[in-house]
Design a protein around this motif. Structure first.
Motif, PDB file in Angstrom:
ATOM      1  N   VAL A   1       0.876  -1.203   0.000  1.00  0.00           N
ATOM      2  CA  VAL A   1       0.000   0.000   0.000  1.00  0.00           C
ATOM      3  C   VAL A   1       0.894   1.228   0.000  1.00  0.00           C
ATOM      4  O   VAL A   1       1.872   1.303   0.757  1.00  0.00           O
ATOM      5  CB  VAL A   1      -0.916   0.025   1.233  1.00  0.00           C
ATOM      6  CG1 VAL A   1      -1.757   1.297   1.227  1.00  0.00           C
ATOM      7  CG2 VAL A   1      -1.803  -1.210   1.271  1.00  0.00           C
ATOM      8  N   GLN A   2       0.592   2.155  -0.854  1.00  0.00           N
ATOM      9  CA  GLN A   2       1.283   3.441  -0.891  1.00  0.00           C
ATOM     10  C   GLN A   2       0.238   4.562  -0.798  1.00  0.00           C
ATOM     11  O   GLN A   2      -0.854   4.440  -1.352  1.00  0.00           O
ATOM     12  CB  GLN A   2       2.095   3.588  -2.197  1.00  0.00           C
ATOM     13  CG  GLN A   2       3.360   2.758  -2.237  1.00  0.00           C
ATOM     14  CD  GLN A   2       4.155   3.028  -3.496  1.00  0.00           C
ATOM     15  OE1 GLN A   2       3.648   3.626  -4.454  1.00  0.00           O
ATOM     16  NE2 GLN A   2       5.410   2.600  -3.493  1.00  0.00           N
ATOM     17  N   ARG A   3       0.579   5.642  -0.105  1.00  0.00           N
ATOM     18  CA  ARG A   3      -0.331   6.798  -0.009  1.00  0.00           C
ATOM     19  C   ARG A   3       0.470   8.066  -0.194  1.00  0.00           C
ATOM     20  O   ARG A   3       1.675   8.084   0.048  1.00  0.00           O
ATOM     21  CB  ARG A   3      -1.057   6.819   1.334  1.00  0.00           C
ATOM     22  CG  ARG A   3      -0.163   7.051   2.555  1.00  0.00           C
ATOM     23  CD  ARG A   3      -0.991   7.205   3.793  1.00  0.00           C
ATOM     24  NE  ARG A   3      -1.698   5.981   4.104  1.00  0.00           N
ATOM     25  CZ  ARG A   3      -2.746   5.921   4.909  1.00  0.00           C
ATOM     26  NH1 ARG A   3      -3.219   7.026   5.458  1.00  0.00           N
ATOM     27  NH2 ARG A   3      -3.344   4.786   5.163  1.00  0.00           N
ATOM     28  N   LYS A   4      -0.240   9.087  -0.676  1.00  0.00           N
ATOM     29  CA  LYS A   4       0.397  10.398  -0.822  1.00  0.00           C
ATOM     30  C   LYS A   4      -0.675  11.477  -0.584  1.00  0.00           C
ATOM     31  O   LYS A   4      -1.879  11.214  -0.671  1.00  0.00           O
ATOM     32  CB  LYS A   4       1.025  10.547  -2.199  1.00  0.00           C
ATOM     33  CG  LYS A   4       0.068  10.535  -3.366  1.00  0.00           C
ATOM     34  CD  LYS A   4       0.824  10.685  -4.673  1.00  0.00           C
ATOM     35  CE  LYS A   4      -0.127  10.682  -5.861  1.00  0.00           C
ATOM     36  NZ  LYS A   4       0.611  10.861  -7.135  1.00  0.00           N
ATOM     37  N   LYS A   5      -0.181  12.648  -0.259  1.00  0.00           N
ATOM     38  CA  LYS A   5      -1.096  13.745   0.091  1.00  0.00           C
ATOM     39  C   LYS A   5      -1.815  14.281  -1.145  1.00  0.00           C
ATOM     40  O   LYS A   5      -1.305  14.214  -2.253  1.00  0.00           O
ATOM     41  CB  LYS A   5      -0.315  14.873   0.748  1.00  0.00           C
ATOM     42  CG  LYS A   5       0.309  14.483   2.090  1.00  0.00           C
ATOM     43  CD  LYS A   5       1.093  15.642   2.668  1.00  0.00           C
ATOM     44  CE  LYS A   5       1.731  15.256   4.008  1.00  0.00           C
ATOM     45  NZ  LYS A   5       2.510  16.366   4.586  1.00  0.00           N
ATOM     46  N   CYS A   6      -3.011  14.832  -0.863  1.00  0.00           N
ATOM     47  CA  CYS A   6      -3.760  15.488  -1.947  1.00  0.00           C
ATOM     48  C   CYS A   6      -4.478  16.747  -1.360  1.00  0.00           C
ATOM     49  O   CYS A   6      -4.846  16.778  -0.180  1.00  0.00           O
ATOM     50  CB  CYS A   6      -4.783  14.554  -2.576  1.00  0.00           C
ATOM     51  SG  CYS A   6      -5.997  13.917  -1.400  1.00  0.00           S
ATOM     52  N   ARG A   7      -4.634  17.734  -2.143  1.00  0.00           N
ATOM     53  CA  ARG A   7      -5.311  18.981  -1.710  1.00  0.00           C
ATOM     54  C   ARG A   7      -6.081  19.531  -2.898  1.00  0.00           C
ATOM     55  O   ARG A   7      -5.516  19.866  -3.928  1.00  0.00           O
ATOM     56  CB  ARG A   7      -4.285  20.003  -1.228  1.00  0.00           C
ATOM     57  CG  ARG A   7      -4.922  21.270  -0.677  1.00  0.00           C
ATOM     58  CD  ARG A   7      -3.881  22.084   0.021  1.00  0.00           C
ATOM     59  NE  ARG A   7      -4.484  23.261   0.627  1.00  0.00           N
ATOM     60  CZ  ARG A   7      -3.854  24.119   1.409  1.00  0.00           C
ATOM     61  NH1 ARG A   7      -2.568  23.901   1.709  1.00  0.00           N
ATOM     62  NH2 ARG A   7      -4.456  25.183   1.923  1.00  0.00           N
ATOM     63  N   ILE A   8      -7.433  19.612  -2.697  1.00  0.00           N
ATOM     64  CA  ILE A   8      -8.282  20.046  -3.830  1.00  0.00           C
ATOM     65  C   ILE A   8      -8.476  21.570  -3.787  1.00  0.00           C
ATOM     66  O   ILE A   8      -8.122  22.287  -4.709  1.00  0.00           O
ATOM     67  CB  ILE A   8      -9.638  19.326  -3.784  1.00  0.00           C
ATOM     68  CG1 ILE A   8      -9.362  17.793  -3.885  1.00  0.00           C
ATOM     69  CG2 ILE A   8     -10.535  19.786  -4.921  1.00  0.00           C
ATOM     70  CD1 ILE A   8     -10.602  16.969  -3.778  1.00  0.00           C
ATOM     71  N   ARG A   9      -9.062  22.074  -2.725  1.00  0.00           N
ATOM     72  CA  ARG A   9      -9.232  23.527  -2.530  1.00  0.00           C
ATOM     73  C   ARG A   9      -9.422  23.786  -1.048  1.00  0.00           C
ATOM     74  O   ARG A   9      -9.693  22.874  -0.285  1.00  0.00           O
ATOM     75  CB  ARG A   9     -10.459  24.033  -3.302  1.00  0.00           C
ATOM     76  CG  ARG A   9     -11.752  23.351  -2.906  1.00  0.00           C
ATOM     77  CD  ARG A   9     -12.921  23.952  -3.684  1.00  0.00           C
ATOM     78  NE  ARG A   9     -14.153  23.288  -3.350  1.00  0.00           N
ATOM     79  CZ  ARG A   9     -14.577  22.161  -3.894  1.00  0.00           C
ATOM     80  NH1 ARG A   9     -13.839  21.583  -4.825  1.00  0.00           N
ATOM     81  NH2 ARG A   9     -15.736  21.635  -3.531  1.00  0.00           N
TER      82      ARG A   9
END
Length: 807
Positions: A710-718
């Protein structure tokens, strides 16, 4: 009754060498009665206490060993003659052999063994079986026996004789009735034997060599080669003292080397024939596979050869196979006697010798050439601890073979035939009378078959055989006699059963033709062995003559040839081959021209099928390394063909292959490809997305472990808005979005018209951990419309393979 002192005197000298006749025999020849000798507990005590008149200084009686040797070879057979010079004679005798400085009252004091030649003349003494005496009391001037020399380490031996003539018992400690023989030194010091003297014999003599192999697993059990044991073909010749085939302390020629290492006589025969001026006969006999078999299964190999005054020596050799370079044989055996006659019989036990060309120490040692080449030497029991003949105590090697050389004929005028009687020239062929049939009643046989033809087609001694079958053995505890019966015989026309009371010997070989070119005469003779009992004259002929032709077309350009020799062995040991025979030019044409007569002839010969010839192979090599470093692989081993090409094709495998298993190879972890990144888990602000991959193969046997799945990474929409009304609007939009996604999912579940299906379930666990299993998943009907048909709307199932890697 007691005798007068002048009659006989009791001798109790311990060192007495001449042994007197037993008392009972002595009484038979005496006109007076002898006192009984006191009984003794000692071995052969009675003949050591002989009573008689001792008489010194006479020479009319003599004890002689053929060849007058001063030394004996252990195990060798010698002819011993006790004789009286005419007009003297003797009626009885005793002959015995003692170790030097022994009294003879113990069994171990006696040395060697006697062998009876003529049972009508000699026999073993009943009260002293090691001594020989007469069979019947009568006048005689000569008797003969064989004496077989004792084993190595015995030391000097004294042969002693006593004789009885009228009332007198002759004996002496030294002189003509005593012969001392000492053991020949076994260390050869580079010399084969004592110097060879010139021969003074006349005419020629013909001999038969018979080879008895005694090398078997029973007699030589250490490392005995069960598979390929054999004796190679015998090769040798009768030759002059100017030619040496082989000798101790000498170096092996190329021919000897090929016999010693390969068992091939081809090169050796070529070397012998190149010495045609020094060689009279080439001696050849077949190989023996296996090395030993009973004589009733396979006859001992033999060969005939001739000698003359110039070429009176014989030598031969044969290889022990398999071996590095070990052989047995005789070197320069002299068949000429000091009395200008021909030796009657030679019996020699043989031990192996090393040709000095290979350094192997066991029967099947790999080839290891000796560089530089060493001298020929006899093997000893202390050569090497791995040697099959090794003995830490240094004892003598057990003999591996015996050779018997017998004179079978003499040709031409002889210088001296006095020492030989009729039995030396022809064998007594009178068949022994058969005892009454003693077959047990519990053994049921068929009738005897007719007698077979005689094994000899000439006047040589032969045998014939008849057989019967054992039909039933009613009592197993009672043994049944043999089913074969043998009887002495001669070839047709060799015996004369015309009612005459004369007993004749066989015919002697034809003499040479009286002339060397054209028509001449030749003769042969025989002897009267027993005259008629009524004293009448024997009328049977003792001599025959016939015409003979030598080189019919005699002219100045004619050449005189010898008779054709025996056919050589077939060039092939199996299948079709060629054989040759040869003759030599005795006299070149008088006009100096070339001799045009053939000196060799060849013809085809057929041997057994080639597949019956055994292959001579080297030992298997060690197994090679496995073809892999882990898991299952293959390995091989090889061997070499040592047989010569003329032995034919060999169908034995020269390479073997087998599977090999090493520890299992490491299996690394195996994974699927990464999935797509998921959507951000937040509709505003900071969130994260993930992706996953599945494990297809767990690591085994120390393989690489599985990395992350499993790999995860950050995300930012608004950014999220802080106004509550706006916040509620966002919630409403998110709820509507989820609703639309649900409707979309439900619409995707409609697989068939009139049906709405639920999504596929997750895959089930694999039914096996390795070696190939299966997984299943299902799709079920969620809703069935009224207009749908039942057959078009039903549950679904899918299957796939899993864990297909080997266990």
């Amino acid at each position: 009754m007691r005798l007068s002192p002048a009659t006989l005197k009791l001798s109790r000298t311990p060192a007495l060498l001449a042994l007197a006749l037993p008392l009972a025999a002595a009484l038979a020849f005496s006109d007076e009665t002898l006192d009984k000798v006191p009984k003794s507990e000692g071995y052969c005590s009675r003949i050591l206490r002989a009573q008689g008149t001792r008489r010194e200084g006479y020479t009319e009686f003599s004890l002689r060993v053929e060849g007058d040797p001063d030394f004996y070879k252990p195990g060798t057979s010698y002819r011993v003659t006790l004789s009286a010079a005419p007009p003297s004679y003797f009626r009885g005798f005793t002959l015995i052999a003692l170790k030097e400085n022994r009294e003879g009252d113990k069994e171990e004091d006696h040395a060697g063994t006697f062998q009876i030649i003529d049972e009508e003349e000699t026999q073993f003494m009943s009260n002293c079986p090691v001594a020989v005496t007469e069979s019947t009391p009568r006048r005689r001037t000569r008797i003969q026996v064989f004496w077989i020399a004792p084993p190595a380490g015995t030391g000097c031996v004294i042969l002693k004789a006593s004789i009885v003539q009228k009332r007198i018992i002759y004996f002496q400690d030294e002189g003509s009735l005593t012969k001392k023989l000492c053991e020949q030194d076994s260390t050869f010091d580079g010399v084969t034997d004592k110097p060879i003297l010139d021969c003074c014999a006349c005419g020629t003599a013909k001999y038969r060599l018979t080879f008895y192999g005694n090398w078997s697993e029973k007699t030589h059990p250490k490392d005995y080669p069960r598979r390929a044991n054999h004796w190679s073909a015998i090769i040798g010749g009768s030759h002059s003292k100017n030619y040496v085939l082989w000798e101790y302390g000498g170096y092996a020629s190329e021919g000897v080397k090929q016999v010693a290492e390969l068992g091939s006589p081809v090169k050796m025969e070529e070397e012998i024939r190149q010495q045609s001026d020094e060689v009279l006969t080439v001696i050849k006999a077949k190989a023996q596979w296996p090395a030993w078999q009973p004589l009733n299964v396979r006859a001992a190999p033999s060969a005939e050869f001739s000698v003359d005054r110039t070429r009176h020596l014989m030598s031969f050799l044969t290889m022990m196979g398999p071996s590095p370079d070990w052989n047995v044989g005789l070197s320069a055996e002299d068949l000429c006697t000091k009395e200008c006659g021909w030796v009657q019989k030679v019996v020699q036990d043989l031990i192996p010798w090393d040709a000095g060309t290979d350094s192997g120490v066991t029967y099947e040692s790999p080839n290891k050439p000796t560089i530089p080449q060493e001298k020929i030497r006899p093997l000893t029991s202390l050569d090497h601890p791995q040697s099959p003949f090794y003995d830490p105590e240094g004892g003598s090697i057990t003999q591996v073979a015996r050779v018997v050389i017998e004179r079978i004929a003499r040709k031409g005028e002889q210088c001296n035939i006095v020492p030989d009687n009729v039995d030396d020239i022809v064998a007594d062929l009178a068949p022994e009378e058969k005892d009454e049939d003693d077959t047990p009643e519990t053994c049921i046989y068929s009738n005897w078959s007719p007698w077979s033809a005689c094994s000899s087609s000439t006047c040589d001694k032969g045998k014939r055989m008849r057989q019967r079958m054992l039909k039933a053995q009613l009592d197993l505890s009672v043994p049944c006699p043999d089913t074969q019966d043998f009887q002495p015989c001669m070839g047709p026309g060799c015996s004369d059963e015309d009612g005459s009371t004369c007993t004749m010997s066989e015919w002697i070989t034809w003499s040479p033709c009286s002339i060397s070119c054209g028509m001449g005469m030749r003769s042969r003779e025989r002897y009267v062995k027993q005259f008629p009992e009524d004293g009448s004259v024997c009328t049977l002929p003792t001599e025959e003559t016939e015409k003979c032709t030598v080189n019919e077309e005699c002219s100045p350009s004619s050449c005189l040839m010898t008779e054709w020799g025996e056919w050589d062995e077939c060039s092939a040991t199996c299948g079709m081959g060629m054989k040759k025979r040869h003759r030599m030019i005795k006299m070149s044409p008088a006009d100096g021209s070339m001799c045009k007569a053939e000196t060799s002839q060849a013809e085809k010969c057929m041997m057994p099928e080639c597949h019956t010839i055994p292959c001579l192979l080297s030992p298997w090599s060690e197994w090679s390394d496995c073809s892999v470093t882990c898991g299952k692989g293959m390995r091989t081993r090889q061997r070499m063909l040592k047989s010569l090409a003329e032995l034919g094709d060999c169908n034995e495998d020269l390479e073997q292959v087998e599977k090999c298993m090493l520890p299992e190879c490491p299996i690394d972890c195996e994974l699927t490809e990464w999935s797509q990144w998921s959507e951000c888990n937040k509709s505003c602000g900071k969130g994260h997305v993930i992706r996953t991959r599945m494990i297809q193969m767990e690591p085994q046997f120390g393989g690489a472990p599985c990395p992350e799945t499993v790999q995860r990474k950050k995300c930012r929409i608004r950014k999220c808005l802080r106004n509550p009304s706006i916040q509620k609007l966002r919630w409403r939009e998110a709820r509507e979005s989820r609703r639309s996604e649900q409707l979309k999912e439900e619409s995707e579940g409609e697989q068939f018209p009139g049906c709405r299906m639920r999504p596929w379930t997750a895959w089930s666990e694999c039914t096996k951990l390795c070696g190939g299993g299966i997984q299943e998943r299902y799709m079920t009907v969620k809703k069935r419309f009224k207009s749908s048909q039942f057959t078009s709307c039903k549950d679904k199932k899918e299957i796939r393979a899993c864990n297909v890697h080997p266990c």
